[in-house]
Design a protein around this motif. Sequence first.
Motif, PDB file in Angstrom:
ATOM      1  N   ALA A  73       0.863  -1.188   0.000  1.00 55.66           N
ATOM      2  CA  ALA A  73       0.000   0.000   0.000  1.00 55.66           C
ATOM      3  C   ALA A  73       0.896   1.233   0.000  1.00 55.66           C
ATOM      4  N   TYR A  74       1.044   1.845  -1.146  1.00 56.69           N
ATOM      5  CA  TYR A  74       1.949   2.988  -1.265  1.00 56.69           C
ATOM      6  C   TYR A  74       1.363   4.220  -0.575  1.00 56.69           C
ATOM      7  N   PRO A  75       2.187   4.979   0.138  1.00 60.05           N
ATOM      8  CA  PRO A  75       1.677   6.104   0.944  1.00 60.05           C
ATOM      9  C   PRO A  75       1.488   7.384   0.121  1.00 60.05           C
ATOM     10  N   PHE A  76       0.581   7.333  -0.840  1.00 55.21           N
ATOM     11  CA  PHE A  76       0.337   8.504  -1.670  1.00 55.21           C
ATOM     12  C   PHE A  76      -0.211   9.663  -0.836  1.00 55.21           C
ATOM     13  N   THR A  98      -2.661  12.720   0.092  1.00 53.15           N
ATOM     14  CA  THR A  98      -4.128  12.773  -0.004  1.00 53.15           C
ATOM     15  C   THR A  98      -4.576  13.456  -1.288  1.00 53.15           C
ATOM     16  N   ARG A  99      -3.776  14.405  -1.796  1.00 51.97           N
ATOM     17  CA  ARG A  99      -4.212  15.156  -2.968  1.00 51.97           C
ATOM     18  C   ARG A  99      -4.224  14.322  -4.249  1.00 51.97           C
ATOM     19  N   VAL A 100      -3.557  13.165  -4.252  1.00 47.08           N
ATOM     20  CA  VAL A 100      -3.558  12.340  -5.465  1.00 47.08           C
ATOM     21  C   VAL A 100      -4.404  11.078  -5.322  1.00 47.08           C
ATOM     22  N   GLN A 101      -4.929  10.819  -4.133  1.00 48.09           N
ATOM     23  CA  GLN A 101      -5.659   9.573  -3.921  1.00 48.09           C
ATOM     24  C   GLN A 101      -6.977   9.523  -4.687  1.00 48.09           C
ATOM     25  N   SER A 102      -7.562  10.693  -4.916  1.00 44.72           N
ATOM     26  CA  SER A 102      -8.840  10.715  -5.636  1.00 44.72           C
ATOM     27  C   SER A 102      -8.701  11.290  -7.044  1.00 44.72           C
ATOM     28  N   ILE A 103      -7.450  11.484  -7.483  1.00 47.66           N
ATOM     29  CA  ILE A 103      -7.245  12.098  -8.792  1.00 47.66           C
ATOM     30  C   ILE A 103      -7.670  11.129  -9.892  1.00 47.66           C
TER      31      ILE A 103
END
Length: 399
Positions: free
Chosen positions: A2-5, A7-12
């Motif tokens: 589970a890569y720690p992206f 928050t701004r790219v998690q729903s992109i």
Amino acid sequence: MAYPFATRVQSITSSAVRDLLSMIQTGDVISFAGGLPDEELFPLKELELAYHKAFRSGGKSLQYGPTEGDNDLRLLIQERLQVKGIPASYDKILVTTGSQQAIDLVAKVFLSPGDTVLIENPSYLAALQAFNMYEANIIAVQSDSYGMIPEELEEKIITYRPKFIYVVPTFSNPQGKVWSKERREALVNLAMKHDLLIVEDDPYSELRFTEEEPIPLAAIDPSGKQVIYTSTFSKTVAPGVRIGWLTGPKEVVRKIALAKQSTDLHTSSIDQRALCYFLQDFSMQQHLHRLREQYKQRLDVMQAYLTKSDPDLFQWVEPKGGMFLWVSINRSIDTADLLKVAIEEGVAFVPGAPFFTGHPHTNTLRLNYTHSSPEVIERGMSRFMKAIGKVLASRVYER
């Protein structure tokens, strides 16, 4: 894993246009999907000479350069802006890697998570992507064919206290409409009244089909403090050169330049130097005249197919410039479903839904008329009409 992206790219999400262009690269599909100029109309010979001159000018053209941009290019942009009535000085111009970078940098500088941006609905898809990337609260303002409705705009300014208002008032993407002078003045006056910034995105104004040149918002702003203006050479010279720019209040441009330093240090030196030589040695007005003439002819061919169909089937406003025809289908057809049939017939367009914030109009679509020759447009529109016919026939059959 589970890569720690962030928050701004998690729903992109990916651009619907980019995905569509990738999907139709193979096969005999005529594309009206991308916002592409016609490479057959690129000034190839003149650009080749300009790049040759840039290489012969010495190694400095390949060296690191100032973040703000090539000094000579900024002066040339200043001259172009002043012709439009925009009193931009050399020290308030920042050269960017296309105007898309300008939009992203504005968002980067002004938007914290949860901050509000006011937009038209529908609006430019890649701007929505940029604002979403910075976790903005994107609020649509009700508009008509003349632009944002001032009463609705002021109500939402008071309610949401936005960081800025983003608009494409001249030959907008996707609708191709032009704001009236009255609505432009009303927007600037409200921005002054409420001490707000306007981001004016103007990539298409030089592709006009009439003698009338709409006045930019930046030329209406008496204080020079309310409007960040951005444009590009992508639509008029060539997208691959990747040169855009922005201008606005000096302290804003300075802050955006600092943000650009952390992004790419500066825009390509060799491309900026070549563009300088191109603008100095070549008649842009002659080139623009050719583009306007060619693109208007192509628009006419596309509209003719819509006009000769069932007069109650389509609804659109004839563009006075730009690159797009925005069409509503007066039937209960979801254009995402229509696209599947259209691709089977060998033609592609962009469904309208991704351009909306909130409730989309799923019976809408965007057609690009600048990339294809008149002959290709005829073939493509014939395929498009065949796809429409198939979908309508299937509805009758289902009943």
